[in-house]
Write a protein that holds these residues in place. Sequence first.
Motif, short mmCIF file in Angstrom:
data_model
loop_
_atom_site.label_atom_id
_atom_site.label_comp_id
_atom_site.label_asym_id
_atom_site.label_seq_id
_atom_site.Cartn_x
_atom_site.Cartn_y
_atom_site.Cartn_z
N LEU A 128 0.98 -1.28 0.09
CA LEU A 128 0.02 -0.14 0.06
C LEU A 128 0.91 1.30 -0.01
CD1 LEU A 128 -2.70 1.37 0.37
CD2 LEU A 128 -2.48 1.49 2.78
N LEU A 129 1.75 1.35 1.08
CA LEU A 129 2.51 2.50 1.00
C LEU A 129 3.65 2.54 -0.19
CD1 LEU A 129 3.26 2.55 4.83
CD2 LEU A 129 1.86 4.05 3.71
N VAL A 130 4.21 1.57 -0.57
CA VAL A 130 5.03 1.77 -1.76
C VAL A 130 4.16 2.08 -2.86
CG1 VAL A 130 6.58 0.55 -3.05
CG2 VAL A 130 6.72 0.23 -0.58
N SER A 131 3.00 1.55 -3.15
CA SER A 131 2.20 1.74 -4.24
C SER A 131 1.97 3.37 -4.57
CB SER A 131 1.08 1.10 -4.33
OG SER A 131 1.16 -0.35 -4.59
N LEU A 132 1.36 3.90 -3.14
CA LEU A 132 1.40 5.46 -3.15
C LEU A 132 2.64 6.29 -3.41
CD1 LEU A 132 -0.74 5.59 0.11
CD2 LEU A 132 -1.55 5.71 -2.25
N ALA A 133 3.65 5.87 -2.85
CA ALA A 133 4.93 6.47 -3.28
C ALA A 133 5.15 6.40 -4.66
CB ALA A 133 6.10 6.03 -2.41
N LYS A 134 5.34 5.29 -5.30
CA LYS A 134 5.86 5.12 -6.67
C LYS A 134 4.83 5.71 -7.50
CE LYS A 134 9.22 2.07 -5.23
NZ LYS A 134 10.47 2.13 -5.65
N THR A 135 3.51 5.62 -7.47
CA THR A 135 2.74 6.14 -8.33
C THR A 135 2.62 7.78 -8.18
OG1 THR A 135 0.85 4.09 -8.03
CG2 THR A 135 0.06 6.19 -8.96
N GLY A 136 2.62 8.30 -6.99
CA GLY A 136 3.02 9.72 -6.71
C GLY A 136 4.07 10.26 -7.55
N ARG A 137 5.15 9.49 -7.58
CA ARG A 137 6.43 10.01 -8.26
C ARG A 137 6.33 9.95 -9.69
NH1 ARG A 137 10.73 5.75 -9.56
NH2 ARG A 137 12.12 7.04 -10.98
#
Length: 150
Positions: A128-137
């Motif tokens: 969840l957290l990594v997906s948010l970070a990577k997609t936001g990037r």
Amino acid sequence: MTLLPLDQLAALGGLFLAAFGAATILPFQSELVFAALQLQGDILLGWIIAFASVGNTLGAVVNYVLGRGIERYRDRRWFPASATQLDRAQGWYARYGVWTLLLSWAPLGDAFTVIAGIMRTPLWLFVLLVSLAKTGRYIALAWAIGLGTG
């Protein structure tokens, strides 16, 4: 539902692989492939962001899995960190915790994803957290590229 043409699917597959590799400990970069596809303008930006985000997130999961299994080797001579360094990193992660995964997109973010595996972060929370970070990037990258062209 419209399927993507084969040439677009191949280009997105290449982006997926570049993004996957970039998230692992391997020396890959995905930004140039991402920018080239966006600037070419043949593929919907949503597809480009989705393929890059999923590839980059799955690459981070590889680091997580490596972290889950690597600690058993901490006493070996070839282990990349001393016992003191590993204890310090684990203490740091215990203090700041899973929120460091929101920095997984950053240049040293790979280390956070490995430490998350060592620290046994629940996989669902990690993803969840990594997906948010990577997609936001990738959304920010798309926006920056758009600013430069328009």
